[in-house]
Structures are given as C-alpha cells and as structure tokens.
Enzyme design. Structure first.
Site, short mmCIF file in Angstrom:
data_model
loop_
_atom_site.label_atom_id
_atom_site.label_comp_id
_atom_site.label_asym_id
_atom_site.label_seq_id
_atom_site.Cartn_x
_atom_site.Cartn_y
_atom_site.Cartn_z
N ASN A 149 1.96 14.43 -13.03
CA ASN A 149 1.71 15.70 -12.36
C ASN A 149 2.97 16.45 -11.94
OD1 ASN A 149 -0.97 16.90 -11.62
ND2 ASN A 149 -1.44 14.71 -11.57
N HIS B 55 21.76 0.89 -4.58
CA HIS B 55 23.20 0.81 -4.28
C HIS B 55 23.46 -0.06 -3.06
CE1 HIS B 55 24.54 4.00 -7.08
NE2 HIS B 55 23.37 4.56 -6.82
N THR C 198 7.63 -1.06 -1.24
CA THR C 198 8.89 -1.81 -1.17
C THR C 198 8.84 -3.14 -1.91
OG1 THR C 198 8.13 -2.83 0.87
CG2 THR C 198 9.47 -0.83 1.10
N ARG D 168 1.00 -1.50 2.52
CA ARG D 168 0.32 -2.79 2.70
C ARG D 168 -1.05 -2.69 2.05
NH1 ARG D 168 4.38 -5.58 4.83
NH2 ARG D 168 5.09 -4.95 6.89
C1 LIG Z 1 -5.76 12.83 -9.53
C2 LIG Z 1 -4.92 13.54 -8.54
O1 LIG Z 1 -3.77 13.73 -8.78
S1 LIG Z 1 -5.65 14.00 -7.05
C3 LIG Z 1 -4.36 14.59 -5.97
C4 LIG Z 1 -3.62 13.49 -5.30
N1 LIG Z 1 -4.48 12.72 -4.42
C5 LIG Z 1 -3.99 11.66 -3.78
O2 LIG Z 1 -2.82 11.34 -3.89
C6 LIG Z 1 -4.96 10.86 -2.94
C7 LIG Z 1 -4.65 9.35 -2.98
N2 LIG Z 1 -5.65 8.62 -2.26
C8 LIG Z 1 -5.41 8.00 -1.05
O3 LIG Z 1 -4.29 8.05 -0.50
C9 LIG Z 1 -6.60 7.27 -0.44
O4 LIG Z 1 -6.51 7.38 0.96
C10 LIG Z 1 -6.65 5.77 -0.87
C11 LIG Z 1 -7.11 5.73 -2.33
C12 LIG Z 1 -5.30 5.08 -0.73
C13 LIG Z 1 -7.60 4.96 0.00
O5 LIG Z 1 -8.86 5.50 -0.05
P1 LIG Z 1 -10.08 4.66 0.62
O6 LIG Z 1 -10.20 3.34 -0.05
O7 LIG Z 1 -11.26 5.57 0.60
O8 LIG Z 1 -9.54 4.35 2.08
P2 LIG Z 1 -10.08 4.85 3.47
O9 LIG Z 1 -10.02 6.35 3.55
O10 LIG Z 1 -11.38 4.17 3.75
O11 LIG Z 1 -8.96 4.27 4.46
C14 LIG Z 1 -8.85 2.89 4.77
C15 LIG Z 1 -7.70 2.75 5.78
O12 LIG Z 1 -6.46 3.02 5.14
C16 LIG Z 1 -5.79 4.13 5.76
N3 LIG Z 1 -5.23 4.96 4.70
C17 LIG Z 1 -5.87 5.52 3.65
N4 LIG Z 1 -5.01 6.19 2.88
C18 LIG Z 1 -3.80 6.09 3.45
C19 LIG Z 1 -2.52 6.59 3.11
N5 LIG Z 1 -2.33 7.31 2.03
N6 LIG Z 1 -1.49 6.26 3.92
C20 LIG Z 1 -1.68 5.50 5.03
N7 LIG Z 1 -2.87 4.98 5.38
C21 LIG Z 1 -3.92 5.29 4.62
C22 LIG Z 1 -6.89 4.87 6.53
O13 LIG Z 1 -6.35 5.57 7.61
C23 LIG Z 1 -7.78 3.73 6.94
O14 LIG Z 1 -7.18 3.09 8.05
P3 LIG Z 1 -8.12 2.49 9.25
O15 LIG Z 1 -8.98 1.44 8.60
O16 LIG Z 1 -7.11 1.95 10.22
O17 LIG Z 1 -8.90 3.65 9.74
#
Ligand SMILES: CC(=O)SCCNC(=O)CCNC(=O)[C@H](O)C(C)(C)COP(=O)(O)OP(=O)(O)OC[C@H]1O[C@@H](n2cnc3c(N)ncnc32)[C@H](O)[C@@H]1OP(=O)(O)O
Length: 194
Positions: free
Chosen positions: A89, A119, A166, A181
């Site tokens: 992307n 580094h 990491t 994590r």
């Molecule tokens: C195809 C494309 O290009 S689309 C455009 C780009 N889109 C993206 O980059 C979205 C990527 N998706 C994510 O980051 C999502 O949050 C995922 C896939 C990592 C996790 O989704 P789910 O499995 O539905 O997780 P859910 O929303 O239930 O969250 C679970 C826990 O992880 C945490 N969490 C979820 N995503 C993140 C994140 N990116 N960073 C930190 N913590 C996160 C939530 O806060 C939650 O914590 P809690 O249990 O303490 O409340």
C-alpha cells in the site's frame, strides 16, 4: 449557461485526472517491467513507486504497488523476492539491506516500515545485515514497524496497526502494541475461508 460551464469544466477535470492515473500507471508498470529483475504477469505499479536498485527485485504475479512505496538498501546486491498476489500500500518503506522475502498473498497496509539492518548503538557504524522472511498470507497493519531483530513472520500472522515488532512472530499469531505482543491466535487462512 454559467452553471453548465462549471459542470462541463468539473467533469472535464475529472476525466483528465482519471486518464492521468490510468496512463501513469500503464507507464510506471512498463518501466518497472523493463527495469526489475523479474515481474510476473498481471502485476501493476502506480506512479511514484521507487526501487533504489531495480536489478535485485523479483515480483511475482498479480501484485499491486500503490504510490509512494519505497525500496532501499545500504549495500549492493541485497535481494528482494516478492511472491504472487502481494499488495503493497501507499508509502510503505522496505529496507532490504539484509535481504527480504515476502510470501504469496501478503498485504502491507499504508505507511508500514520494514527494516533488515541495524547499527547497534552507533548510527555511524557499518550496517549489520539481518535477513527477513514474511511468510504467505501475513497482514501487516498500517504504520506498523518491523524492526530488524524480527527475522521471521510466520504464515497467516496479523500485525496490528501501529505496532512495533521486535521479535519473530509465530504462524497465525495476531500481535499488537509496542512492543508487539500476541493478543489472539487466528485460524489458518484456508480454514477461515471455509
Ligand atoms: C487492507 C488494508 O490495508 S485496511 C487499512 C489498514 N487497516 C489496519 O491496519 C487495521 C489492522 N487491524 C488491527 O490493528 C486490529 O486491531 C487487529 C487485527 C490487530 C486486532 O483486531 P481484533 O482481533 O478484532 O482485536 P480487538 O479489537 O478485539 O482487540 C483486542 C485487544 O487488543 C488491543 N488492540 C487491538 N489492536 C491493537 C493495535 N493495533 N495496537 C494496540 N492494541 C491493539 C485492543 O485494544 C484490545 O485490548 P483489550 O483486550 O485490553 O481491550
């Protein structure tokens, strides 16, 4: 009359912009086909995709590169091998100093950054090259940073948006946060679709 003129100008501008995008993509695709080491059938490149050394890059079939994708290296002859149906992307940065393999069906979302050299504590030291493999069907969320110490992302893993990775990521793990994590485990892609 004045309204008609504004509407015609508006639609003419839109048509020109659409044509520019189409012709630009066709030209960029032709250029990358001519300069990269290999490009499979059906792969396309938007305008503004940059490979510092096109000779070391192999791209599989039906891949799509959005504008702003940038591939660079701190040493010569580092290789980038990209499988089939890979989506890279907007504004993704790939550092391939240590060598990078990207498997079939991988998606890298906007602004993701992948690094394969380090580094230590001295930014002026010689680059330490660390090879990396991103296995098939991995999704790297937007703005995620994959540090050099992570040398393998297992098949089907998902990296959350904005995560700092990491260490290695096991197959089908969903990881998120800084440092990233595991937050859950995903089913292998074939089973999820079924
Ligand atoms: C195809 C494309 O290009 S689309 C455009 C780009 N889109 C993206 O980059 C979205 C990527 N998706 C994510 O980051 C999502 O949050 C995922 C896939 C990592 C996790 O989704 P789910 O499995 O539905 O997780 P859910 O929303 O239930 O969250 C679970 C826990 O992880 C945490 N969490 C979820 N995503 C993140 C994140 N990116 N960073 C930190 N913590 C996160 C939530 O806060 C939650 O914590 P809690 O249990 O303490 O409340």
């Amino acid at each position: 009359m004045r309204r008609n003129l504004i509407a015609v100008t508006y639609w003419a501008c839109r048509a020109i912009a659409a044509l520019y995008r189409r012709v630009g993509m066709a030209a960029a695709t032709l250029m990358h086909r001519a300069t990269l080491k290999g490009v499979g059938k059906g792969s396309r490149f938007q305008l503004g995709v940059r490979f510092a050394d096109p000779n070391v890059v192999t791209v599989g079939r039906d891949c799509y590169f959005w504008r702003g994708c940038d591939v660079s290296s701190e040493r010569r002859n580092a290789q980038l091998n990209i499988g089939d149906q890979v989506q890279i992307n907007r504004d993704v940065h790939l550092d391939i100093t240590g060598g990078l393999r990207i498997g079939d069906g991988v998606t890298l979302s906007e602004d993701a950054v992948v690094y394969t050299h380090d580094h230590g504590l001295d930014p002026h030291s010689t680059a330490m090259a660390l090879p990396k493999t991103i296995e098939a069907d991995v999704w790297i969320g937007m703005r995620a940073v994959i540090l050099p110490q992570c040398q393998n992302i297992g098949r089907g893993a998902v990296i959350g948006a904005g995560s700092i990775v990491t260490r290695d990521v096991p197959a089908c793990a969903v990881v998120a946060g800084n440092p990233a994590r595991p937050i859950r485990q995903r089913l292998p892609v074939a089973q999820e679709v079924a």
